[in-house]
Structures are given as structure tokens and as C-alpha cells.
Design an enzyme around this catalytic site. Structure first.
Site, short mmCIF file in Angstrom:
data_model
loop_
_atom_site.label_atom_id
_atom_site.label_comp_id
_atom_site.label_asym_id
_atom_site.label_seq_id
_atom_site.Cartn_x
_atom_site.Cartn_y
_atom_site.Cartn_z
N ARG A 145 -7.57 -3.57 1.79
CA ARG A 145 -6.39 -2.77 2.14
C ARG A 145 -6.65 -1.86 3.32
NH1 ARG A 145 -2.22 -2.17 -1.86
NH2 ARG A 145 -2.14 -4.12 -2.99
N ARG A 180 -1.28 2.60 4.07
CA ARG A 180 -0.63 3.92 4.15
C ARG A 180 -1.55 5.09 4.46
NH1 ARG A 180 2.05 2.63 -1.41
NH2 ARG A 180 0.03 1.63 -1.41
N ASP A 218 1.16 -10.07 1.97
CA ASP A 218 1.00 -9.69 0.57
C ASP A 218 0.84 -10.94 -0.27
OD1 ASP A 218 1.28 -7.06 -1.11
OD2 ASP A 218 2.12 -8.68 -2.30
N TYR A 271 2.02 -11.65 -12.05
CA TYR A 271 3.18 -10.99 -11.44
C TYR A 271 4.46 -11.79 -11.69
CZ TYR A 271 0.36 -7.42 -9.22
OH TYR A 271 -0.46 -6.35 -9.01
N ARG A 280 5.85 1.91 9.46
CA ARG A 280 6.64 1.81 8.22
C ARG A 280 7.85 2.75 8.22
NH1 ARG A 280 8.01 0.93 4.72
NH2 ARG A 280 7.02 1.16 2.71
#
Ligand code: CP3
Length: 348
Positions: A26, A30, A75, A152, A39
Site C-alpha cells: 500500500r 492516503r 484494487d 469479499y 483523491r
């Protein structure tokens, strides 16, 4: 960015390196102000689906920290979306897939016939990123593991008790195997497309394999990843399998054929090396929350991991899972500098 850096690939193949390569899971995300800035203008899925934006955020951490590998920005959940589920990313709630896949009938509705066409935006992003990188550092492609994707797809969103996937596994194991079989085909084709588009290595994220009882892990997760490794063996492209769940999973994945195994932070690196170091390179495994700590603590924990290898090739430094969004960027710079400096001494 200039000069060619083969450190990451050489470490995987246990060829001599002058220091331990580092990238972090990652690494685009963010915690980076420049990512936040992208973003603030575009939502997450738009960034994934627009090759120019995916390229920009892939390169951000390379520019800032000089990591030894870039990882494609995307993703794992783009596969379920391409197979027919609706995907949303809700602000502060994470991903949502709907409707849930609950039984054989739902599974029969899923489609993989045109998976490459549906995910062609990923191939375009890979081409653009590898063009920009121009060989300076390798590009890592990735996918979720069949079991993690199935988790998921059945749960629909992040979960604590994994009720739906386990209900399917214990009530209709044949149906779950059918879903996993479909996902192996989708993942192998998707990763083949990434390789043909220009990635230099791939990683399979098996984030949830560790929720399985140990005697069922191979049947429902490991075995399917082994099939992917085999499907990709025709390419000259190393595969990393990252399962979160401790030393037993390293032991079970040892014979998967993967060139590298990811080690989570709950596993002792020395144990991982004794268990699988002969057959695979190892990646990891700093506890991601160590990066909240002081410089002294970060340095001490880095040295503890580097000393397991003590100058030997076959290790790629990484976190034991993804970086958290509120880690200060200067702690990441300090981590990279420390890994470089300390590992260079050990490689002399
Ligand atoms: O590593 C990288 O820098 C490449 C990009 C990458 C992302 N997701 C971007 C992302 C990778 C390799 C992933 C993999 C992924 N996605 C996994 C497996 C690895 C892991 O961390 O366990 C999983 C389980 C997912 C599914 C997913 N995506 C979740 C559960 C979430 C929400 C949780 C969160 O961190 O917000 C995401 C969102 C996501 N994927 C973000 C990023 C940068 C944050 C989205 C945002 O910008 O708001």
C-alpha cells in the site's frame, strides 16, 4: 529516476545484491499528501480506471522515497466487478460488492468469458507505468487470491466473523470449490494480461486465507494459489504469495512453487527462514504499527529483521501488511534510509 535497479528481482532469485531492496505494501495511498491531492479531485474507482491517474499515483511513492519496486495502482476487487458484481467504495466504510454471492445459482451467473476486455484499463495502466519507469525499477502487478476474492464476494464488505463464506464452505463445499475454480481462471488470465502488458513480477494477496482452520487452508486457499503459480510458470516472471496467518501458512505454501513468500508481522522471520528459506525468497515483515514509533524503535526493529539474513540474498524488506493511512511520511523516509544504510553494511 535514472539507472537500472535490479535489486528487487535479484533478491527474489537469490543473486548477489549490494543491499536489501525495500518497497511497502500500500505504498501508494492516503498517508501521502500528493495522493490525497489526487483523491480530492477524483474518487478511488476513477483513479483505478483512468490509466493516467493510476500511473501518477503509482509513481508518487517512487519519486518521494526511491523504493526498489513500484506496484500497480488498482484494487483486488476489480475482478469481482468484472465478473458481474456491483462495486462501490463508500467513504470511511471501505468496499461494498452487491448482490452477495450466496449459493450455486449466484455462482452460475458470474461471467469470466471477456475478463481481459473488461479489465483492459488495467493493461493500459501497466503499459503506461512501465513506459514511464523505463526500467528504472521493476513494476509489480497483483491480484487477490481466489479465497480472499471469494470472501469479499460472499460477505459483500469487510467483516469480522466471515459468516457467509464459512456458511457456504460448510453447507455446500462443492459450490465454493466451483467459485474458487472460476476465480483461478479469472486470476490466471488477469495476471497473464498484466505480464504481457509489462509487469516484471506479480504478487497474490491472500489477506484472508488465515481465517481458515489449518487443516482446510490448503484445500480452500493454498491449492488454488499453487494452480495460479503453475499457470504463470510459462512466463519468466517471479510470483510472490502473501498469506496473512502465521508460520503454519509459510510451511504449507513452501511447496507451492512460488519464487517468494510474504511473511506477516505475527510470524518470526527466523522461523520463516528456517521453514521455507531454502526453497523461496522471503518478503517482510515489519509490524506496520512500528512506524508510529520513535526512530530508535524503528531502527531496532529493522535491524532485528535484517540480521536474520545478515547480508545473504533472498530477502525483500517490506511491512508485514499494508501501511496505515496516518503514518507520518518522514517515518517512512527514515525507514527507507535505515534499511539502505544498515543492509549495505551487512552486505559488505
Ligand atoms: O499497494 C499499493 O500501493 C497498490 C494498491 C493497492 C490497493 N489495494 C489500493 C487501495 C493494493 C495492492 C490493494 C490490495 C487490496 N485491496 C487488498 C489486499 C491487500 C490488503 O491490504 O490486505 C484488499 C483486501 C483490498 C480491498 C480493499 N480496498 C479494502 C478492504 C479497502 C478499504 C480499506 C482501506 O484501506 O481503505 C480498499 C481501498 C483501497 N485500496 C485504498 C487504496 C489506496 C484506499 C481507498 C481510498 O483512497 O480512499
Amino acid at each position: 529516476m535514472h539507472g537500472k535497479n535490479y535489486c528487487y528481482l535479484n533478491a527474489i532469485y537469490k543473486k548477489p545484491v549490494d543491499r536489501t531492496p525495500i518497497w511497502i505494501m500500500r505504498q501508494a495511498g492516503r498517508y501521502l499528501p500528493e495522493y490525497q491531492s489526487v483523491r480530492s479531485k477524483y474518487d478511488f474507482i476513477t483513479v483505478c480506471k483512468t490509466p493516467e491517474l493510476a500511473t501518477e499515483v503509482t509513481l508518487q511513492p517512487i519519486r518521494r522515497f526511491g523504493f526498489d519496486a513500484a506496484i500497480l495502482f488498482s484494487d483486488i476487487l476489480v475482478i469481482p466487478e468484472a465478473m458481474g458484481q456491483h462495486l462501490e467504495f463508500l467513504e470511511n466504510h471501505g468496499p461494498k460488492l452487491s448482490p452477495r454471492i450466496l449459493n450455486g445459482m449466484d455462482i452460475a451467473e458470474l461471467k469470466i468469458a471477456d475478463i481481459e476486455a473488461k479489465l483492459s484499463y488495467v493493461g493500459e495502466a501497466v503499459e503506461m507505468i512501465s513506459g514511464e519507469l523505463n526500467g528504472t525499477v521493476p513494476l509489480i502487478g497483483f491480484s487477490g487470491s481466489p479465497f480472499t476474492l471469494a470472501t469479499y464476494m460472499t460477505e459483500g464488505k469487510p467483516t469480522r466473523n466471515f459468516k457467509y463464506i464459512k456458511k457456504l464452505m460448510y453447507s455446500d463445499p462443492k459450490a465454493l470449490h466451483k467459485l474458487l475454480d472460476l476465480l483461478v481462471q479469472a486470476v490466471s488470465r488477469y495476471l497473464s494480461m498484466q505480464i504481457k502488458s509489462g509487469v516484471d513480477a506479480v504478487q497474490v494477496f491472500d489477506t484472508w486465507g488465515g481465517i481458515l482452520p489449518p487443516h482446510l487452508y490448503w484445500e480452500f486457499s493454498g491449492n488454488y494459489m499453487k494452480r495460479i503459480v503453475k499457470d504463470l510458470s510459462k512466463f519468466n516472471c517471479p510470483v510472490t504469495l502473501f498469506s496473512k496467518g502465521g508460520i503454519d501458512l509459510i510451511r504449507q505454501l513452501k511447496d507451492s512453487g512460488a519464487q517468494m513468500l510474504g511473511v506477516d508481522w505475527m510470524t518470526d522471520m527466523q522461523d520463516a527462514k528456517s521453514t521455507a528459506g531454502q526453497v523461496a525468497a522471503l518478503q517482510g515483515n515489519l509490524d506496520p504499527t512500528v512506524l508510529y514509533g520513535s526512530r530508535n524503535i524503528i531502527k531496532k526493529e529493522v535491524i532485528k529483521i535484517l540480521e536474520v539474513f545478515n547480508g545473504e540474498s533472498g530477502h525483500v524488506f517490506n511491512l508485514g501488511h499494508g501501511i496505515l493511512p496516518d503514518i507520518p511520511v518522514d517515518h517512512v523516509s527514515f525507514l527507507v534510509d535505515t534499511v539502505r544504510e544498515m543492509s549495505m553494511k551487512m552486505h559488505q
